[in-house]
Design a protein around this motif. Structure first.
Motif, mmCIF file in Angstrom:
data_model
loop_
_atom_site.group_PDB
_atom_site.id
_atom_site.type_symbol
_atom_site.label_atom_id
_atom_site.label_comp_id
_atom_site.label_asym_id
_atom_site.label_seq_id
_atom_site.Cartn_x
_atom_site.Cartn_y
_atom_site.Cartn_z
ATOM 1 N N ALA A 1 3.252 23.625 34.357
ATOM 2 C CA ALA A 1 4.266 22.691 33.860
ATOM 3 C C ALA A 1 4.942 23.237 32.594
ATOM 4 O O ALA A 1 6.143 23.039 32.387
ATOM 5 C CB ALA A 1 3.634 21.331 33.579
ATOM 6 N N GLU A 2 4.202 23.961 31.776
ATOM 7 C CA GLU A 2 4.793 24.533 30.551
ATOM 8 C C GLU A 2 5.932 25.496 30.909
ATOM 9 O O GLU A 2 6.962 25.542 30.236
ATOM 10 C CB GLU A 2 3.741 25.298 29.746
ATOM 11 C CG GLU A 2 2.630 24.449 29.173
ATOM 12 C CD GLU A 2 3.023 23.656 27.924
ATOM 13 O OE1 GLU A 2 4.181 23.779 27.469
ATOM 14 O OE2 GLU A 2 2.166 22.907 27.417
ATOM 15 N N LEU A 3 5.720 26.269 31.979
ATOM 16 C CA LEU A 3 6.745 27.247 32.365
ATOM 17 C C LEU A 3 7.960 26.538 32.964
ATOM 18 O O LEU A 3 9.105 26.941 32.744
ATOM 19 C CB LEU A 3 6.166 28.265 33.352
ATOM 20 C CG LEU A 3 4.874 28.966 32.891
ATOM 21 C CD1 LEU A 3 4.422 29.985 33.919
ATOM 22 C CD2 LEU A 3 5.056 29.638 31.538
ATOM 23 N N ASP B 1 8.887 23.480 32.135
ATOM 24 C CA ASP B 1 9.566 22.836 31.002
ATOM 25 C C ASP B 1 10.520 23.804 30.307
ATOM 26 O O ASP B 1 11.632 23.448 29.941
ATOM 27 C CB ASP B 1 8.549 22.369 29.949
ATOM 28 C CG ASP B 1 7.712 21.199 30.422
ATOM 29 O OD1 ASP B 1 8.123 20.523 31.389
ATOM 30 O OD2 ASP B 1 6.648 20.950 29.810
ATOM 31 N N ASN B 2 10.058 25.028 30.114
ATOM 32 C CA ASN B 2 10.892 25.989 29.381
ATOM 33 C C ASN B 2 12.205 26.268 30.102
ATOM 34 O O ASN B 2 13.239 26.454 29.474
ATOM 35 C CB ASN B 2 10.127 27.287 29.161
ATOM 36 C CG ASN B 2 9.079 27.141 28.069
ATOM 37 O OD1 ASN B 2 9.123 26.197 27.273
ATOM 38 N ND2 ASN B 2 8.132 28.063 28.033
ATOM 39 N N ALA B 3 12.149 26.307 31.428
ATOM 40 C CA ALA B 3 13.379 26.559 32.188
ATOM 41 C C ALA B 3 14.270 25.321 32.209
ATOM 42 O O ALA B 3 15.494 25.405 32.218
ATOM 43 C CB ALA B 3 13.030 26.981 33.607
ATOM 44 N N ASP C 1 13.097 26.200 18.234
ATOM 45 C CA ASP C 1 14.242 25.571 17.560
ATOM 46 C C ASP C 1 15.121 24.872 18.597
ATOM 47 O O ASP C 1 16.330 24.987 18.608
ATOM 48 C CB ASP C 1 15.040 26.584 16.732
ATOM 49 C CG ASP C 1 15.331 27.849 17.524
ATOM 50 O OD1 ASP C 1 15.122 27.838 18.760
ATOM 51 O OD2 ASP C 1 15.774 28.844 16.911
ATOM 52 N N LYS C 2 14.454 24.178 19.508
ATOM 53 C CA LYS C 2 15.205 23.508 20.567
ATOM 54 C C LYS C 2 15.851 22.233 20.039
ATOM 55 O O LYS C 2 15.237 21.495 19.274
ATOM 56 C CB LYS C 2 14.262 23.177 21.718
ATOM 57 C CG LYS C 2 13.752 24.427 22.407
ATOM 58 C CD LYS C 2 12.812 24.130 23.537
ATOM 59 C CE LYS C 2 12.440 25.448 24.234
ATOM 60 N NZ LYS C 2 11.479 25.249 25.310
ATOM 61 N N LYS C 3 17.079 22.008 20.459
ATOM 62 C CA LYS C 3 17.784 20.779 20.062
ATOM 63 C C LYS C 3 18.296 20.074 21.304
ATOM 64 O O LYS C 3 18.578 20.708 22.311
ATOM 65 C CB LYS C 3 18.986 21.130 19.173
ATOM 66 C CG LYS C 3 18.596 21.573 17.784
ATOM 67 C CD LYS C 3 19.838 21.976 16.997
ATOM 68 C CE LYS C 3 19.520 23.042 15.956
ATOM 69 N NZ LYS C 3 19.243 24.370 16.519
ATOM 70 N N VAL D 1 11.710 19.187 26.073
ATOM 71 C CA VAL D 1 10.285 18.875 26.145
ATOM 72 C C VAL D 1 9.557 19.717 25.096
ATOM 73 O O VAL D 1 8.617 19.286 24.455
ATOM 74 C CB VAL D 1 9.742 19.193 27.558
ATOM 75 C CG1 VAL D 1 8.240 18.997 27.620
ATOM 76 C CG2 VAL D 1 10.433 18.327 28.601
ATOM 77 N N GLY D 2 10.014 20.959 24.937
ATOM 78 C CA GLY D 2 9.339 21.898 24.037
ATOM 79 C C GLY D 2 9.539 21.561 22.567
ATOM 80 O O GLY D 2 10.651 21.279 22.140
ATOM 81 N N VAL D 3 8.443 21.581 21.810
ATOM 82 C CA VAL D 3 8.525 21.365 20.354
ATOM 83 C C VAL D 3 7.613 22.295 19.569
ATOM 84 O O VAL D 3 7.927 22.678 18.452
ATOM 85 C CB VAL D 3 8.128 19.918 19.938
ATOM 86 C CG1 VAL D 3 9.251 18.949 20.157
ATOM 87 C CG2 VAL D 3 6.860 19.459 20.630
ATOM 88 N N ASN E 1 4.535 26.941 21.574
ATOM 89 C CA ASN E 1 3.249 27.453 22.034
ATOM 90 C C ASN E 1 3.070 27.409 23.552
ATOM 91 O O ASN E 1 2.211 28.096 24.103
ATOM 92 C CB ASN E 1 2.123 26.643 21.372
ATOM 93 C CG ASN E 1 0.763 27.261 21.608
ATOM 94 O OD1 ASN E 1 0.642 28.469 21.750
ATOM 95 N ND2 ASN E 1 -0.258 26.430 21.675
ATOM 96 N N GLY E 2 3.882 26.609 24.232
ATOM 97 C CA GLY E 2 3.674 26.350 25.652
ATOM 98 C C GLY E 2 3.598 27.596 26.512
ATOM 99 O O GLY E 2 2.706 27.725 27.359
ATOM 100 N N PHE E 3 4.500 28.538 26.316
ATOM 101 C CA PHE E 3 4.472 29.732 27.155
ATOM 102 C C PHE E 3 3.169 30.486 26.974
ATOM 103 O O PHE E 3 2.537 30.928 27.941
ATOM 104 C CB PHE E 3 5.667 30.660 26.877
ATOM 105 C CG PHE E 3 5.476 31.991 27.534
ATOM 106 C CD1 PHE E 3 5.582 32.108 28.908
ATOM 107 C CD2 PHE E 3 5.093 33.107 26.794
ATOM 108 C CE1 PHE E 3 5.324 33.317 29.548
ATOM 109 C CE2 PHE E 3 4.845 34.315 27.423
ATOM 110 C CZ PHE E 3 4.966 34.422 28.799
HETATM 111 MG MG LIG Z 1 7.721 25.243 26.086
#
Ligand SMILES: [Mg+2]
Ligand SMILES: Nc1ncnc2c1ncn2[C@@H]1O[C@H](COP(=O)(O)OP(=O)(O)OP(=O)(O)O)[C@@H](O)[C@H]1O
Ligand SMILES: [Zn+2]
Length: 547
Positions: free
Chosen positions: A34-36, A38-40, A87-89, A97-99, A102-104
């Motif tokens: 799910a982390e991967l 989310d990043n996409a 630095d997602k906005k 979702v990412g903050v 670290n997710g990747f």
């Molecule tokens: Mg992420």
């Protein structure tokens, strides 16, 4: 960011052991995947498609993940492979979702020991290597992340000064020649001009030496090899607990990205629309100034799978969380699903739970209260409609109240007229196939959801006569305006506009119909022609009754 290097290879201050420790936060392998995803999905990448595959490279099982999003520059790749940079906005209402930054790292290193990232932007192509095997082999004391970049200058590729990184990659990864690297980069071009491809190998094994995934049970799925998920206990575990395909279906409250798992499209589901006897409720927590919305309904597929689906910023955090009476032995709330987006709570680092704060506990408590209200209400209604019936409501065969389908071109969601079963739709579905003329083109905006409609324009109505009649009045007003417009159009006017208005009128009447049913449950609207004014008259009558 500080760009420290060791003989030209980017370096971070962390000990390699941290890669493993950090990955253990994912107790369940799908949470790493799910982390991967989310990043996409996040707004800086905005991929429209995401491919998940199992492949075999040089005899090793590999997982590959590819998206057709924005790709990464070298600088971004460096951040991706480092820790704590995010630095997602939000853009255009799309909240990331990412903050944590670290997710990747936690996700990829949970799946396997080694990962390679290939990415393409308009101008550059970059390859990055995050590998525990490599760091062990060179006995590194700090995490080194080899990165190489090529500029995409027409046909010419200029390797920048990445000789040490290139050497490390060719020696320690499963890609031992530049040609092999380029063929992975080329795979991205097949799906779009830009994008990212991640390959993970040395997949984690369970204690008995098997990979934790089963690739053979279903050719189009990836199954989690749970020891506690076989036989009888499997029917008690919701499918999303062991089938990646089922999990991908509900991962986003409102799916915006198409997921292709082992070559076959995942038919995403609007969970809050797939239920029967839907009711939308709300409450205002003491710690918030805004109301919180909850959708309740019955699971139409399996009554054993019930509880609250808790989302955060569109992403599923907890699934089938039982609350209130569902946790007790009295068999209340069986089969009932609740859907809520808890943006006011804080997810834990693995995004599979919420921090156990006072707010969280209050939320669970309130959900329990609301769920019991819903349960009692539905049973009361049923008793009134059919006093003879002794079969428990959860055992009656049910169908979803509404059918929604996602366009394969524009990815917008369209509501199908009542009575159309989503399961018989063609494999590919486009807006142009919509029976509803108002939403028959990819250019038309999505129809607002009930909850959104109510949030923006009307007060909450469920159970409150006053609110309901206010909503009826408002709809009546809209209807009047629409009909007046239609009458004026009798004179020659743009045929297209007229067609569009007829569509709007149709939808408006459809909405009124649904509203009337929530008022008078016995009302049967199956035969109603929404192109005629029948429903307008019914509305007028109901309003008169009320006043
Ligand atoms: Mg992420
Ligand atoms: N598929 C991708 N395409 C483009 N950029 C990506 C992709 N995956 C990751 N990135 C970049 O790498 C960065 C790090 O990703 P990572 O998942 O580790 O952290 P995050 O998403 O910012 O926060 P979180 O830890 O909450 O997931 C992202 O901020 C993003 O800039
Ligand atoms: Zn479309």
């Amino acid at each position: 960011m500080a760009s420290r290097t060791h003989r030209g290879i980017p370096l971070s201050a962390l000990n390699p052991k941290f890669l493993h420790t950090n990955s253990t936060s994912h107790t369940w392998p799908f949470s790493a995947i799910a982390e991967l995803l989310d990043n996409a999905y996040d707004p800086d990448v905005r991929a429209k498609k995401f491919w998940i595959d199992w492949t075999c490279i040089k005899g090793l099982d590999c997982l590959s993940f590819m998206d057709n999003g924005a790709g990464m520059t070298r600088g971004k790749m460096h951040k991706m492979l480092s820790f704590g940079f995010s630095d997602k906005k939000a853009t255009k209402g799309h909240v990331p979702v990412g903050v944590y930054g670290n997710g990747f790292k936690s996700g990829s290193m949970r799946l396997g020991k080694d990962a390679m990232v290939f990415t393409k932007t308009k101008d550059s192509m970059t390859v990055g290597f995050l590998s525990q095997s490599y760091l062990e082999a060179i006995r590194a004391q700090q995490v080194l992340v080899p990165i190489i970049t090529f500029m995409r200058d027409g046909q010419n590729l200029y390797p920048l000064t990445d000789a040490a990184s290139l050497q490390a990659i060719l020696k320690h990864s499963i890609f031992n020649t530049e040609i092999e690297l380029f063929s992975e980069l080329r795979a991205i071009s097949v799906v779009g001009a830009t994008g990212t491809r991640i390959i993970i190998w040395n997949l984690r094994k369970t204690t008995n030496g098997e990979t934790e995934f089963d690739f053979s049970a279903d050719r189009y799925d990836i199954r989690a090899n749970h020891s506690d998920c076989s036989g009888e206990s499997q029917s008690m575990t919701p499918e999303s607990g062991y089938s990646l395909r089922a999990y991908c279906k509900i991962l986003y409250l409102k799916p915006r990205m198409q997921i292709i798992l082992r070559g076959q499209k995942v038919k995403t589901e609007l969970i809050s629309k797939s239920l029967a006897h839907i009711a939308i409720d709300n409450y205002r927590p003491t710690f918030l100034s805004k109301r919180v919305w909850i959708t309740f309904g019955f699971n139409t597929k399996n009554k054993e799978h019930y509880g609250i689906m808790m989302y955060h910023k569109n992403r599923l955090i907890k699934a089938y969380e039982r609350v209130g009476c569902q946790r007790k032995a009295e068999k209340k709330g069986v089969g009932v699903i609740g859907v809520i987006e808890c943006n006011f709570l804080q997810p834990t680092h693995n995004k599979q739970d919420f921090d156990n704060t006072d707010k969280y506990r209050k939320t669970i408590h309130n959900l329990g209260v609301k769920l019991e209200e819903y349960w009692n209400e539905i049973r009361y209604k049923r008793k009134k409609e059919d006093p003879q019936c002794t079969m428990p409501i959860e055992d009656i065969l049910k169908f979803p109240d509404q059918s929604w389908v996602q366009c394969d071109r524009c990815l917008k969601w369209r509501r199908l007229p009542d009575g159309i079963d989503c399961n018989i739709l063609p494999e590919m579905w486009f807006c142009s196939m919509n029976p509803d003329p108002q939403f028959r083109s990819c250019h038309v905006e999505e129809e607002p959801e009930d909850q959104e409609e109510e949030q923006h324009s009307y007060p909450k109505t469920y159970k409150q006569e006053d609110g309901l009649s206010a909503q009826c009045k408002q709809l009546k007003e809209e209807l009047k305006n629409m009909r007046q417009r239609e009458n004026k159009r009798r004179s020659p006017y743009s045929a297209l506009c007229a067609e569009e208005d007829r569509g709007t009128l149709w939808t408006l009447r459809h909405r009124i119909g649904r509203l009337l049913v929530s008022f008078v449950p016995a009302l049967d609207l199956n035969q109603v022609d929404y192109n005629s004014s029948v429903i307008d008259e019914m509305l007028a009558q109901v309003l008169q009754e009320l006043s």
